[in-house]
Design a protein around this motif. Structure first.
Motif, short mmCIF file in Angstrom:
data_model
loop_
_atom_site.label_atom_id
_atom_site.label_comp_id
_atom_site.label_asym_id
_atom_site.label_seq_id
_atom_site.Cartn_x
_atom_site.Cartn_y
_atom_site.Cartn_z
N GLU A 182 0.68 -1.35 0.06
CA GLU A 182 0.13 0.10 0.13
C GLU A 182 0.87 1.30 -0.11
OE1 GLU A 182 -2.91 -0.83 -0.30
OE2 GLU A 182 -3.74 1.08 -0.58
N PHE A 183 1.91 1.18 0.77
CA PHE A 183 2.85 2.26 0.88
C PHE A 183 3.35 2.42 -0.56
CE2 PHE A 183 7.52 3.61 1.86
CZ PHE A 183 7.10 4.92 2.06
N ALA A 184 3.91 1.39 -1.18
CA ALA A 184 4.46 1.49 -2.60
C ALA A 184 3.18 2.25 -3.42
CB ALA A 184 4.82 0.32 -3.20
N ALA A 185 2.06 1.74 -3.56
CA ALA A 185 1.06 2.25 -4.43
C ALA A 185 0.93 3.78 -4.08
CB ALA A 185 -0.23 1.35 -4.24
N SER A 186 0.89 4.21 -2.86
CA SER A 186 0.64 5.50 -2.52
C SER A 186 1.82 6.28 -2.80
CB SER A 186 0.18 5.76 -1.08
OG SER A 186 1.46 5.51 -0.27
N ALA A 187 2.88 5.94 -2.71
CA ALA A 187 4.19 6.73 -2.86
C ALA A 187 5.27 6.43 -3.58
CB ALA A 187 4.72 7.25 -1.44
N ALA A 188 5.46 5.27 -3.94
CA ALA A 188 6.72 4.92 -4.60
C ALA A 188 6.77 5.07 -6.10
CB ALA A 188 7.19 3.51 -4.21
N ARG A 223 -3.22 -2.82 -9.17
CA ARG A 223 -4.72 -2.59 -8.71
C ARG A 223 -4.81 -1.75 -7.58
NH1 ARG A 223 -6.59 -4.68 -4.23
NH2 ARG A 223 -5.34 -6.25 -3.42
N ARG A 224 -3.87 -1.51 -6.89
CA ARG A 224 -3.74 -0.37 -5.83
C ARG A 224 -3.86 0.96 -6.36
NH1 ARG A 224 -2.59 -3.35 -0.58
NH2 ARG A 224 -2.23 -5.80 -1.13
N LEU A 225 -3.35 1.18 -7.44
CA LEU A 225 -2.62 2.43 -7.79
C LEU A 225 -4.17 3.50 -8.08
CD1 LEU A 225 -0.15 1.59 -10.21
CD2 LEU A 225 0.43 2.73 -8.14
N PRO A 226 -5.15 3.16 -8.75
CA PRO A 226 -6.25 4.22 -8.95
C PRO A 226 -6.86 4.67 -7.71
CG PRO A 226 -6.71 2.28 -10.07
CD PRO A 226 -5.52 1.86 -9.26
N ALA A 227 -6.72 4.10 -6.52
CA ALA A 227 -6.86 4.77 -5.31
C ALA A 227 -6.50 6.03 -5.04
CB ALA A 227 -6.99 3.74 -4.12
N ARG A 242 -3.26 7.37 -9.41
CA ARG A 242 -2.14 6.89 -10.19
C ARG A 242 -2.50 5.89 -11.34
NH1 ARG A 242 2.60 5.46 -6.59
NH2 ARG A 242 3.67 6.44 -8.33
N ARG A 243 -1.71 6.01 -12.38
CA ARG A 243 -1.77 5.25 -13.57
C ARG A 243 -0.92 3.98 -13.53
NH1 ARG A 243 0.10 8.21 -18.19
NH2 ARG A 243 1.67 8.63 -16.55
N PRO A 244 -1.22 2.90 -13.97
CA PRO A 244 -0.31 1.49 -13.86
C PRO A 244 1.25 2.12 -14.48
CG PRO A 244 -2.44 0.90 -14.96
CD PRO A 244 -2.44 2.55 -14.72
N ALA A 245 1.31 2.84 -15.41
CA ALA A 245 2.90 3.22 -15.49
C ALA A 245 3.37 4.05 -14.74
CB ALA A 245 2.77 3.91 -17.24
#
Ligand SMILES: Cc1cc2nc3c(=O)[nH]c(=O)nc-3n(C[C@H](O)[C@H](O)[C@H](O)COP(=O)(O)O)c2cc1C
Length: 455
Positions: free
Chosen positions: A232-238, A260-264, A267-270
């Motif tokens: 989750e930390f990665a998806a939010s900030a890395a 799949r955690r990115l849109p929240a 952020r986009r997959p790329a």
């Protein structure tokens, strides 16, 4: 209606300087094709110092010749110990990472420079300054691998033991990174700087940030924890995840789970690249590569390493056992003195039962069982087969690229760059020149939230 085929993904590559892991071997396996013939190999043997600057420089120059995105340094803040002794295959005496990266900035031009630094045993103001400085000195090539080690064993080197609850490691890391970003953003290019007034649960920072806006604005942020909180930390900030999920099936699951955690977070997959750490063994034939791979595994799991691994599962002293003999009949003691390697094993009895069954079924000794159960090289084969497998892996969404961990220092990447990189280029999935100057541009990452003003 026919669908447009998806364009082939470009592969990102990074070079892990060995040492802080179990990959390094201390002798060149016989007939090892790990150096390329020619001037470079003549000047630099495949095997050299683990700590001299010339070794860091050799690997970095090789990676830059191979047009890699970045060079990567892991870091442990305490040497691994077992029964009060340093692990027999570990590296002693390695210089501190950011210092090495600053020196490498002077001998490379385009290669990204990534350092692992703990968010647990540092302070945001100081680290923001140091990474902004590396970004300046390198012309926009800095990356920070934010790790969250919180064990009391490491903490003993910082007078604080286990001061941070494991449950808090990511709340601290998230606030640490957010504070660093406040500091970096407080000096927008071409505008007056703002005072920072951060008062949070873990940190208080007040005043002006001392370093000017750096070329990337924010250095690239890498994350390397695997728990749900870490993901989750990665998806939010890395910007990049360094993962151990280097197998095809596990890689696909991990990739899908993190993306799949990115849109929240809008952020986009790329916007987040997934890069497993992987090893490789090249041969002129598959059989030769397999033979090499087996020899390397034997070197990686020395007799002492085999017993240490076993003691960390069993929790008790097993030094009277012969590494070339059978596994112990006694059951593990989950509360035993020695059941605390860096990674706690959740169910030692289950692991012991599995290992004993395997050893009985295949007639394996202690050492052979450890070799068999503690991982093999990720890519073994000819340059052609390895290039194909890596491409399949990336196109199959099991990764966006790889952090290559060679087993030899400093020449372990030479043959990959000479023999595999051209094949990836022929496949049209790897750059033939650097098109930008910053690491963000190599990775195709968006500018940080508050972009540098170009005036
Ligand atoms: C691939 C990988 C590489 C890591 N490298 C380092 C390292 O070099 N230094 C370090 O202190 N921790 C390292 N870590 C530890 C993580 O940062 C993190 O502290 C640990 O995995 C606990 O977080 P988790 O529970 O989310 O996995 C690494 C973890 C992973 C998965």
């Amino acid at each position: 209606m026919s669908q447009e085929p998806r364009p082939r993904k470009q592969i990102h590559l990074a070079a892990h300087f060995p040492g802080v892991n179990n990959t390094t071997v201390w002798a060149v396996p016989p007939a090892s094709p790990t150096t390329t013939p020619g001037r470079d190999a003549a000047r630099h043997p495949a095997l050299g110092s683990q700590i001299d600057f010339s070794s860091f420089e050799h690997l970095a120059r090789t990676a830059e010749r191979g047009l890699f995105d970045f060079f990567f340094l892991a870091e442990g803040l305490r040497l691994r110990e077992h029964k009060g002794r340093i692990h027999d295959l570990d590296v002693l005496g390695r210089p501190e990472s950011l210092t090495v990266l600053n020196a490498l900035a002077a001998v490379t031009e385009r290669l990204g420079l990534a350092g692992t630094v703990s968010a647990t045993f540092n302070e945001p103001y100081e680290l923001a300054r140091r990474f902004a400085s590396l970004d300046h000195l390198s012309g926009g090539r800095a990356a920070w691998n934010v790790v969250t080690t919180s064990d009391a064993f490491t903490g003993e080197n910082f007078r604080r033991g286990g001061f941070l609850d494991r449950a808090d490691r990511y709340t601290r890391a998230a606030e640490f990174l957010a504070t660093a970003r406040e500091l970096w953003d407080s000096r927008p290019a071409g505008e007056p700087s703002r005072r920072v007034d951060h008062r949070g649960r873990h940190f208080t920072v007040r005043g002006e940030f001392g370093v000017a806006r750096s070329p990337q604005g924010h250095p690239v942020v890498i994350q390397a924890g695997d728990s749900p909180e870490g993901r989750e930390f990665a998806a939010s900030a890395a910007d990049v995840v360094f993962t151990r999920h280097g197998g095809l099936a596990a890689g696909r699951d991990f990739y899908a789970d993190v993306k799949r955690r990115l849109p929240a977070y809008g952020r986009r997959p790329a916007d987040l690249k997934i890069m497993p750490g992987v090893t490789f063994v090249l041969g002129d034939t598959l059989a030769e590569a397999q033979e090499q791979a087996a020899e390397i595994r034997r070197q990686q799991v020395s007799p002492q390493t085999a017993l240490v691994t076993l003691e960390q599962v069993w929790g008790v002293d097993l030094s009277s056992y012969d590494p070339d003999g059978p596994l112990p009949d006694i059951d593990p003691d989950p509360d035993g003195e020695l059941a605390r390697g860096r990674v706690r094993i959740a169910d030692p009895q289950a692991v012991a039962d599995k290992w004993r069954a395997l050893s009985r079924a295949k007639g394996l000794s202690i050492r052979e069982t450890v070799i068999e159960t503690t991982g093999r090289q990720s890519f073994i084969g000819t340059p052609e087969s390895v290039a194909r497998e890596m491409d399949d892996f990336v196109q199959g969404d099991a990764a966006d690229g790889f952090i290559l961990v060679p087993h030899l220092t400093p020449g372990g990447l030479d043959s990959f760059v000479a023999r595999v990189v051209p094949l990836l280029q022929e496949r049209g999935v790897y750059r033939t020149e650097y098109t930008g100057t910053t690491l963000r541009s190599h990775l195709g990452l968006p500018d940080p939230a508050r972009p540098v003003r170009k005036d």
